[in-house]
Write a protein that holds these residues in place. Structure first.
Motif, PDB file in Angstrom:
ATOM      1  N   PRO A 105       0.842  -1.201   0.000  1.00  0.00           N
ATOM      2  CA  PRO A 105       0.000   0.000   0.000  1.00  0.00           C
ATOM      3  C   PRO A 105       0.880   1.255   0.000  1.00  0.00           C
ATOM      4  O   PRO A 105       1.869   1.324   0.723  1.00  0.00           O
ATOM      5  N   ASP A 106       0.511   2.238  -0.831  1.00  0.00           N
ATOM      6  CA  ASP A 106       1.332   3.452  -0.942  1.00  0.00           C
ATOM      7  C   ASP A 106       0.855   4.579  -0.039  1.00  0.00           C
ATOM      8  O   ASP A 106       1.446   5.659  -0.032  1.00  0.00           O
ATOM      9  N   GLY A 107      -0.208   4.356   0.723  1.00  0.00           N
ATOM     10  CA  GLY A 107      -0.728   5.378   1.619  1.00  0.00           C
ATOM     11  C   GLY A 107      -1.705   6.334   0.961  1.00  0.00           C
ATOM     12  O   GLY A 107      -2.303   7.174   1.620  1.00  0.00           O
ATOM     13  N   ASN A 108      -1.880   6.221  -0.351  1.00  0.00           N
ATOM     14  CA  ASN A 108      -2.794   7.091  -1.091  1.00  0.00           C
ATOM     15  C   ASN A 108      -3.891   6.305  -1.789  1.00  0.00           C
ATOM     16  O   ASN A 108      -4.486   6.789  -2.751  1.00  0.00           O
ATOM     17  N   GLY A 109      -4.123   5.074  -1.351  1.00  0.00           N
ATOM     18  CA  GLY A 109      -5.161   4.249  -1.952  1.00  0.00           C
ATOM     19  C   GLY A 109      -4.663   3.362  -3.079  1.00  0.00           C
ATOM     20  O   GLY A 109      -5.409   2.556  -3.605  1.00  0.00           O
ATOM     21  N   GLY A 110      -3.402   3.507  -3.462  1.00  0.00           N
ATOM     22  CA  GLY A 110      -2.824   2.685  -4.517  1.00  0.00           C
ATOM     23  C   GLY A 110      -1.839   1.681  -3.947  1.00  0.00           C
ATOM     24  O   GLY A 110      -1.720   1.514  -2.726  1.00  0.00           O
ATOM     25  N   PHE A 111      -1.130   1.034  -4.845  1.00  0.00           N
ATOM     26  CA  PHE A 111      -0.167   0.009  -4.445  1.00  0.00           C
ATOM     27  C   PHE A 111       1.103   0.129  -5.262  1.00  0.00           C
ATOM     28  O   PHE A 111       1.065   0.502  -6.428  1.00  0.00           O
ATOM     29  N   ILE A 112       2.215  -0.225  -4.635  1.00  0.00           N
ATOM     30  CA  ILE A 112       3.492  -0.370  -5.321  1.00  0.00           C
ATOM     31  C   ILE A 112       3.642  -1.857  -5.598  1.00  0.00           C
ATOM     32  O   ILE A 112       3.527  -2.682  -4.683  1.00  0.00           O
ATOM     33  N   GLN A 113       3.841  -2.187  -6.860  1.00  0.00           N
ATOM     34  CA  GLN A 113       3.925  -3.596  -7.221  1.00  0.00           C
ATOM     35  C   GLN A 113       5.210  -4.212  -6.683  1.00  0.00           C
ATOM     36  O   GLN A 113       6.258  -3.561  -6.626  1.00  0.00           O
ATOM     37  N   PRO A 114       5.138  -5.471  -6.272  1.00  0.00           N
ATOM     38  CA  PRO A 114       6.313  -6.114  -5.678  1.00  0.00           C
ATOM     39  C   PRO A 114       7.469  -6.227  -6.670  1.00  0.00           C
ATOM     40  O   PRO A 114       7.259  -6.429  -7.860  1.00  0.00           O
ATOM     41  N   THR A 115       8.663  -6.084  -6.144  1.00  0.00           N
ATOM     42  CA  THR A 115       9.872  -6.209  -6.955  1.00  0.00           C
ATOM     43  C   THR A 115      10.464  -7.612  -6.879  1.00  0.00           C
ATOM     44  O   THR A 115      11.328  -7.951  -7.680  1.00  0.00           O
ATOM     45  N   GLY A 116      10.019  -8.392  -5.893  1.00  0.00           N
ATOM     46  CA  GLY A 116      10.587  -9.720  -5.701  1.00  0.00           C
ATOM     47  C   GLY A 116      11.963  -9.685  -5.058  1.00  0.00           C
ATOM     48  O   GLY A 116      12.593 -10.725  -4.888  1.00  0.00           O
ATOM     49  N   LYS A 117      12.414  -8.503  -4.675  1.00  0.00           N
ATOM     50  CA  LYS A 117      13.755  -8.367  -4.105  1.00  0.00           C
ATOM     51  C   LYS A 117      13.757  -8.727  -2.617  1.00  0.00           C
ATOM     52  O   LYS A 117      12.834  -8.410  -1.888  1.00  0.00           O
ATOM     53  N   LYS A 118      14.841  -9.355  -2.220  1.00  0.00           N
ATOM     54  CA  LYS A 118      15.043  -9.701  -0.813  1.00  0.00           C
ATOM     55  C   LYS A 118      15.696  -8.531  -0.097  1.00  0.00           C
ATOM     56  O   LYS A 118      16.406  -7.743  -0.707  1.00  0.00           O
ATOM     57  N   PHE A 119      15.437  -8.428   1.204  1.00  0.00           N
ATOM     58  CA  PHE A 119      16.119  -7.429   2.023  1.00  0.00           C
ATOM     59  C   PHE A 119      16.730  -8.113   3.231  1.00  0.00           C
ATOM     60  O   PHE A 119      16.256  -9.152   3.697  1.00  0.00           O
ATOM     61  N   SER A 120      17.831  -7.546   3.674  1.00  0.00           N
ATOM     62  CA  SER A 120      18.549  -8.027   4.851  1.00  0.00           C
ATOM     63  C   SER A 120      19.231  -6.814   5.460  1.00  0.00           C
ATOM     64  O   SER A 120      20.268  -6.373   4.973  1.00  0.00           O
ATOM     65  N   ILE A 121      18.599  -6.251   6.500  1.00  0.00           N
ATOM     66  CA  ILE A 121      19.092  -4.994   7.056  1.00  0.00           C
ATOM     67  C   ILE A 121      19.342  -5.104   8.557  1.00  0.00           C
ATOM     68  O   ILE A 121      18.667  -5.838   9.267  1.00  0.00           O
ATOM     69  N   HIS A 122      20.339  -4.346   8.988  1.00  0.00           N
ATOM     70  CA  HIS A 122      20.611  -4.236  10.414  1.00  0.00           C
ATOM     71  C   HIS A 122      19.468  -3.482  11.071  1.00  0.00           C
ATOM     72  O   HIS A 122      18.949  -2.506  10.516  1.00  0.00           O
ATOM     73  N   MET A 123      19.066  -3.938  12.241  1.00  0.00           N
ATOM     74  CA  MET A 123      18.057  -3.237  13.023  1.00  0.00           C
ATOM     75  C   MET A 123      18.502  -3.220  14.482  1.00  0.00           C
ATOM     76  O   MET A 123      19.376  -3.987  14.881  1.00  0.00           O
ATOM     77  N   ALA A 124      17.920  -2.312  15.222  1.00  0.00           N
ATOM     78  CA  ALA A 124      18.153  -2.264  16.667  1.00  0.00           C
ATOM     79  C   ALA A 124      16.853  -1.877  17.348  1.00  0.00           C
ATOM     80  O   ALA A 124      16.050  -1.109  16.794  1.00  0.00           O
ATOM     81  N   THR A 125      16.648  -2.429  18.512  1.00  0.00           N
ATOM     82  CA  THR A 125      15.486  -2.097  19.323  1.00  0.00           C
ATOM     83  C   THR A 125      15.958  -1.757  20.731  1.00  0.00           C
ATOM     84  O   THR A 125      16.711  -2.519  21.332  1.00  0.00           O
ATOM     85  N   VAL A 126      15.510  -0.617  21.211  1.00  0.00           N
ATOM     86  CA  VAL A 126      15.757  -0.209  22.587  1.00  0.00           C
ATOM     87  C   VAL A 126      14.406  -0.209  23.282  1.00  0.00           C
ATOM     88  O   VAL A 126      13.439   0.370  22.778  1.00  0.00           O
ATOM     89  N   GLY A 127      14.328  -0.888  24.413  1.00  0.00           N
ATOM     90  CA  GLY A 127      13.071  -0.975  25.142  1.00  0.00           C
ATOM     91  C   GLY A 127      13.194  -0.454  26.560  1.00  0.00           C
ATOM     92  O   GLY A 127      14.209  -0.685  27.229  1.00  0.00           O
ATOM     93  N   LEU A 128      12.163   0.251  26.994  1.00  0.00           N
ATOM     94  CA  LEU A 128      12.038   0.700  28.384  1.00  0.00           C
ATOM     95  C   LEU A 128      10.925  -0.131  29.012  1.00  0.00           C
ATOM     96  O   LEU A 128       9.770  -0.062  28.589  1.00  0.00           O
ATOM     97  N   TRP A 129      11.273  -0.928  30.011  1.00  0.00           N
ATOM     98  CA  TRP A 129      10.387  -1.930  30.587  1.00  0.00           C
ATOM     99  C   TRP A 129       9.815  -1.466  31.923  1.00  0.00           C
ATOM    100  O   TRP A 129      10.465  -0.746  32.671  1.00  0.00           O
ATOM    101  N   ASN A 130       8.623  -1.949  32.222  1.00  0.00           N
ATOM    102  CA  ASN A 130       7.998  -1.646  33.511  1.00  0.00           C
ATOM    103  C   ASN A 130       8.113  -2.855  34.450  1.00  0.00           C
ATOM    104  O   ASN A 130       8.706  -3.873  34.084  1.00  0.00           O
ATOM    105  N   ARG A 131       7.522  -2.755  35.617  1.00  0.00           N
ATOM    106  CA  ARG A 131       7.627  -3.833  36.613  1.00  0.00           C
ATOM    107  C   ARG A 131       6.844  -5.087  36.227  1.00  0.00           C
ATOM    108  O   ARG A 131       7.049  -6.147  36.809  1.00  0.00           O
ATOM    109  N   GLN A 132       5.935  -4.949  35.273  1.00  0.00           N
ATOM    110  CA  GLN A 132       5.181  -6.104  34.788  1.00  0.00           C
ATOM    111  C   GLN A 132       5.929  -6.818  33.651  1.00  0.00           C
ATOM    112  O   GLN A 132       5.407  -7.740  33.031  1.00  0.00           O
ATOM    113  N   HIS A 133       7.135  -6.353  33.355  1.00  0.00           N
ATOM    114  CA  HIS A 133       7.971  -6.924  32.294  1.00  0.00           C
ATOM    115  C   HIS A 133       7.319  -6.795  30.925  1.00  0.00           C
ATOM    116  O   HIS A 133       7.376  -7.713  30.102  1.00  0.00           O
ATOM    117  N   THR A 134       6.707  -5.641  30.697  1.00  0.00           N
ATOM    118  CA  THR A 134       6.275  -5.258  29.357  1.00  0.00           C
ATOM    119  C   THR A 134       6.885  -3.886  29.062  1.00  0.00           C
ATOM    120  O   THR A 134       7.152  -3.103  29.978  1.00  0.00           O
TER     121      THR A 134
END
Length: 162
Positions: A113-142
């Motif tokens: 979905p392109d956000g304007n009601g249309g679509f971007i057709q798939p390219t069939g390309k694979k992706f492999s990207i570095h990611m990072a997640t930083v989390g701030l946790w509460n006492r309930q462990h969420t």
């Protein structure tokens, strides 16, 4: 260490100096990425995320609430249903803070979905990207707050969109 986007890197062992809470939060982060996210088990996201979670996305916007976060994740899987994270080569915890790195991989195999009601057709390309997640946790462990990081330019180049 080799580049985890091209060479699988195993998860390091947990540090023996972690507290019970730090270890539990990191274990929940592993479960979140390796099982819940990678298998699109959206009903389980609340195991690691508070109902009122604020999520900061790599493009600078943020969202509030578990339902909104789950719908954003579902939208990613609409065009890349094989998206997954298999390892956290780097993971640290201190008190109520965790930080992990990983590699997010998948294939642009369905219309995006392109956000304007249309679509971007798939390219069939694979992706492999570095990611990072930083989390701030509460006492309930969420997490009350989550910060997601990846390079959107590299991501879009790999998808064939930039």
């Amino acid at each position: 260490m080799p580049d985890p986007t091209t060479t699988p890197v195993p998860n390091p062992p947990f540090s023996p100096t972690l507290t019970y809470d730090e270890r539990l939060n990191l274990q929940k982060m592993d479960e979140l990425d390796f099982v819940i996210f990678s298998n699109a088990e959206w009903a389980r996201v609340g195991e690691s995320h508070a109902r009122n979670i604020r999520v900061h996305w790599p493009d600078g916007h943020f969202t509030d609430g578990l339902d909104r976060h789950v719908s954003d994740l579902q939208a990613m899987f609409a065009w890349a249903p094989d998206t997954h994270i298999k390892s956290h080569p780097f993971r640290v915890a201190k008190d109520s803070l965790t930080a992990v790195t990983g590699v997010m991989q998948g294939t642009f195999s369905r219309p995006m979905p392109d956000g304007n009601g249309g679509f971007i057709q798939p390219t069939g390309k694979k992706f492999s990207i570095h990611m990072a997640t930083v989390g701030l946790w509460n006492r309930q462990h969420t997490m009350d707050e989550e910060f997601l990081f990846w390079d959107n330019l590299t991501f879009n180049q790999q998808l064939g969109l930039a």
